[in-house]
Every structure is written in C-alpha cells, then in structure tokens.
Design a protein around this motif. Structure first.
Motif, PDB file in Angstrom:
ATOM      1  N   PRO A   1     -11.874   1.662  16.499  1.00  0.00           N
ATOM      2  CA  PRO A   1     -11.800   0.253  16.097  1.00  0.00           C
ATOM      3  C   PRO A   1     -11.896   0.014  14.586  1.00  0.00           C
ATOM      4  N   LEU A   2     -12.623   0.838  13.855  1.00  0.00           N
ATOM      5  CA  LEU A   2     -12.840   0.579  12.428  1.00  0.00           C
ATOM      6  C   LEU A   2     -12.141   1.578  11.512  1.00  0.00           C
ATOM      7  N   ARG A   3     -11.117   2.248  11.987  1.00  0.00           N
ATOM      8  CA  ARG A   3     -10.469   3.243  11.132  1.00  0.00           C
ATOM      9  C   ARG A   3      -9.752   2.580   9.957  1.00  0.00           C
ATOM     10  N   ASN A   4      -9.558   3.341   8.883  1.00  0.00           N
ATOM     11  CA  ASN A   4      -8.821   2.839   7.724  1.00  0.00           C
ATOM     12  C   ASN A   4      -7.334   2.860   8.057  1.00  0.00           C
ATOM     13  N   ARG A   5      -6.663   1.744   7.790  1.00  0.00           N
ATOM     14  CA  ARG A   5      -5.251   1.633   8.133  1.00  0.00           C
ATOM     15  C   ARG A   5      -4.409   1.548   6.869  1.00  0.00           C
ATOM     16  N   LYS A   6      -3.334   2.325   6.852  1.00  0.00           N
ATOM     17  CA  LYS A   6      -2.447   2.373   5.701  1.00  0.00           C
ATOM     18  C   LYS A   6      -1.581   1.122   5.667  1.00  0.00           C
ATOM     19  N   LEU A   7      -1.405   0.567   4.464  1.00  0.00           N
ATOM     20  CA  LEU A   7      -0.544  -0.593   4.272  1.00  0.00           C
ATOM     21  C   LEU A   7       0.766  -0.134   3.654  1.00  0.00           C
ATOM     22  N   LEU A   8       1.847  -0.794   4.015  1.00  0.00           N
ATOM     23  CA  LEU A   8       3.179  -0.393   3.577  1.00  0.00           C
ATOM     24  C   LEU A   8       3.646  -1.282   2.435  1.00  0.00           C
ATOM     25  N   LEU A   9       3.716  -0.697   1.245  1.00  0.00           N
ATOM     26  CA  LEU A   9       4.190  -1.395   0.052  1.00  0.00           C
ATOM     27  C   LEU A   9       5.079  -0.449  -0.743  1.00  0.00           C
ATOM     28  N   HIS A  10       5.925  -1.018  -1.579  1.00  0.00           N
ATOM     29  CA  HIS A  10       6.711  -0.212  -2.501  1.00  0.00           C
ATOM     30  C   HIS A  10       5.823   0.238  -3.654  1.00  0.00           C
ATOM     31  N   ARG A  11       6.209   1.314  -4.299  1.00  0.00           N
ATOM     32  CA  ARG A  11       5.435   1.867  -5.418  1.00  0.00           C
ATOM     33  C   ARG A  11       5.236   0.829  -6.526  1.00  0.00           C
ATOM     34  N   LYS A  12       6.282   0.045  -6.833  1.00  0.00           N
ATOM     35  CA  LYS A  12       6.186  -0.976  -7.885  1.00  0.00           C
ATOM     36  C   LYS A  12       5.134  -2.026  -7.519  1.00  0.00           C
ATOM     37  N   GLU A  13       5.098  -2.403  -6.246  1.00  0.00           N
ATOM     38  CA  GLU A  13       4.121  -3.396  -5.803  1.00  0.00           C
ATOM     39  C   GLU A  13       2.702  -2.848  -5.906  1.00  0.00           C
ATOM     40  N   ILE A  14       2.507  -1.582  -5.543  1.00  0.00           N
ATOM     41  CA  ILE A  14       1.181  -0.975  -5.643  1.00  0.00           C
ATOM     42  C   ILE A  14       0.729  -0.924  -7.097  1.00  0.00           C
ATOM     43  N   ASN A  15       1.631  -0.551  -8.005  1.00  0.00           N
ATOM     44  CA  ASN A  15       1.277  -0.493  -9.423  1.00  0.00           C
ATOM     45  C   ASN A  15       0.959  -1.880  -9.975  1.00  0.00           C
ATOM     46  N   LYS A  16       1.692  -2.889  -9.524  1.00  0.00           N
ATOM     47  CA  LYS A  16       1.425  -4.260  -9.955  1.00  0.00           C
ATOM     48  C   LYS A  16       0.043  -4.712  -9.468  1.00  0.00           C
ATOM     49  N   LEU A  17      -0.266  -4.411  -8.194  1.00  0.00           N
ATOM     50  CA  LEU A  17      -1.572  -4.790  -7.644  1.00  0.00           C
ATOM     51  C   LEU A  17      -2.702  -4.017  -8.309  1.00  0.00           C
ATOM     52  N   ARG A  18      -2.448  -2.774  -8.675  1.00  0.00           N
ATOM     53  CA  ARG A  18      -3.464  -1.969  -9.359  1.00  0.00           C
ATOM     54  C   ARG A  18      -3.874  -2.656 -10.661  1.00  0.00           C
ATOM     55  N   GLY A  19      -2.910  -3.200 -11.395  1.00  0.00           N
ATOM     56  CA  GLY A  19      -3.217  -3.913 -12.625  1.00  0.00           C
ATOM     57  C   GLY A  19      -4.099  -5.131 -12.385  1.00  0.00           C
ATOM     58  N   HIS A  20      -3.874  -5.821 -11.268  1.00  0.00           N
ATOM     59  CA  HIS A  20      -4.680  -7.005 -10.952  1.00  0.00           C
ATOM     60  C   HIS A  20      -6.104  -6.639 -10.546  1.00  0.00           C
ATOM     61  N   ILE A  21      -6.255  -5.622  -9.701  1.00  0.00           N
ATOM     62  CA  ILE A  21      -7.589  -5.351  -9.164  1.00  0.00           C
ATOM     63  C   ILE A  21      -8.452  -4.519 -10.107  1.00  0.00           C
TER      64      ILE A  21
ATOM     65  N   GLU B   1       2.769 -10.241   1.160  1.00  0.00           N
ATOM     66  CA  GLU B   1       2.914  -9.855   2.553  1.00  0.00           C
ATOM     67  C   GLU B   1       3.165  -8.351   2.622  1.00  0.00           C
ATOM     68  N   VAL B   2       2.388  -7.667   3.468  1.00  0.00           N
ATOM     69  CA  VAL B   2       2.516  -6.216   3.597  1.00  0.00           C
ATOM     70  C   VAL B   2       2.605  -5.839   5.071  1.00  0.00           C
ATOM     71  N   GLY B   3       3.192  -4.674   5.330  1.00  0.00           N
ATOM     72  CA  GLY B   3       3.239  -4.121   6.673  1.00  0.00           C
ATOM     73  C   GLY B   3       2.060  -3.193   6.880  1.00  0.00           C
ATOM     74  N   MET B   4       1.864  -2.749   8.114  1.00  0.00           N
ATOM     75  CA  MET B   4       0.749  -1.864   8.436  1.00  0.00           C
ATOM     76  C   MET B   4       1.222  -0.711   9.302  1.00  0.00           C
ATOM     77  N   VAL B   5       0.549   0.440   9.155  1.00  0.00           N
ATOM     78  CA  VAL B   5       0.796   1.582  10.036  1.00  0.00           C
ATOM     79  C   VAL B   5      -0.249   1.499  11.148  1.00  0.00           C
ATOM     80  N   LEU B   6       0.220   1.330  12.384  1.00  0.00           N
ATOM     81  CA  LEU B   6      -0.680   1.165  13.527  1.00  0.00           C
ATOM     82  C   LEU B   6      -0.431   2.242  14.567  1.00  0.00           C
ATOM     83  N   GLN B   7      -1.473   2.558  15.328  1.00  0.00           N
ATOM     84  CA  GLN B   7      -1.337   3.476  16.449  1.00  0.00           C
ATOM     85  C   GLN B   7      -0.899   2.692  17.680  1.00  0.00           C
ATOM     86  N   GLY B   8      -0.583   3.385  18.757  1.00  0.00           N
ATOM     87  CA  GLY B   8       0.009   2.774  19.946  1.00  0.00           C
ATOM     88  C   GLY B   8      -0.756   1.618  20.540  1.00  0.00           C
TER      89      GLY B   8
END
Length: 156
Positions: free
Chosen positions: A80-100, A28-35
C-alpha cells in the motif's frame, strides 16, 4: 462544433494541500502502477494525505501515497505505501528540479483521476504557509461566506 472535454471527478484529492501550502503552479503527470493498484484506485481507495514527490537519481517518485490493497486480489497484491514512479519528460524533471531546490518549495500531489483510460496525477509546486497566513485565509473565507449568505437573504 467542438468535442466535449473528458472531465471526470477526482478519485482522490488532497484537500489539506491548499490549506497548508500556497500552490504556485501545477503539472499533470502519469504514474507507473502495478496490476491491482489501478483497480483499487478506480474504486476510490487512494489517499494523498501527507504524500509528496521527490527527484531520486534523475527520476521522479511519489512517497507516502496510500493505495489500499485490492480485496479480490491474490498473493500478488501490491504494497500500500510503496514509492511509485511518475512519468515525466527529462526537460520537465529539470524544470521542476529548479523550482524545488529553492528553500520552502515542495511538490505536492493534489488530485488523482482517470483521463482517457489512464491514471493521472496533478502535482502542485507549493510553498509552505506560516500559521498567520492560514489564519488570514480562514478569515477571508468566513467573510466571503457571510457576504454570500447576506446577499442570498436579501434577494429572497
């Protein structure tokens, strides 16, 4: 006495993901959204079809996720199609990097929902299915449906 879970229905769901991919794990991740994006998501105007997540410069982004423009928005409405940043901790990003980084794996958005007033996304670590795997799954689903139908008729 336990508190009741804050379970809400998904505002957007990628139904084709379970057909095209084998989901190995979810996060589960959070997202950075505009108004105006959150207002449009709350209306159910988001589409996760053909979207995917990727790591870019040590940050996670979701691509090809369509959020319809908000009708009551003004000139500051979102793309409508802009790239949206996801909110994760650095450890989670590194863990996911290993998977993908393993061949055949991808990060696929599965659901979009509101949890405690905040928009969350359920990401799945997925590996692609071959055509014969998809056919096998459809056969199993049809067999289960036939068995359930027969049992229902038997107990009427």
């Amino acid at each position: 006495m336990k508190k009741s879970q804050n379970k809400t229905k998904p505002l957007a769901q990628n139904r084709k993901a379970s057909h095209d991919y084998t989901i190995e794990d979810t996060i589960e991740v959070g997202m950075v959204l505009q108004g105006t994006e959150i207002k449009s998501i709350r209306r159910g105007s988001a589409n996760l079809k053909d979207s995917f997540a990727r790591i870019y410069k040590d940050e996670m982004y979701v691509y090809n996720m369509h959020i319809a423009p908000y009708e009551e928005g003004n000139r500051y409405n979102h793309d409508p199609l802009r790239n949206r940043k996801l909110l994760l901790h650095r450890k989670e990003i590194n863990k996911l990097r290993g998977h993908i980084e393993q061949p055949g794996n991808a990060l696929i958005p599965l659901k979009l929902y509101i949890k405690n007033g905040v928009c969350k996304m359920l990401l799945g670590i997925a590996s692609g299915k071959k055509k014969y795997d998809k056919r096998e799954d459809l056969k199993k689903k049809q067999m289960k449906r036939d068995i359930d139908r027969a049992l229902k008729e038997q107990y009427r």
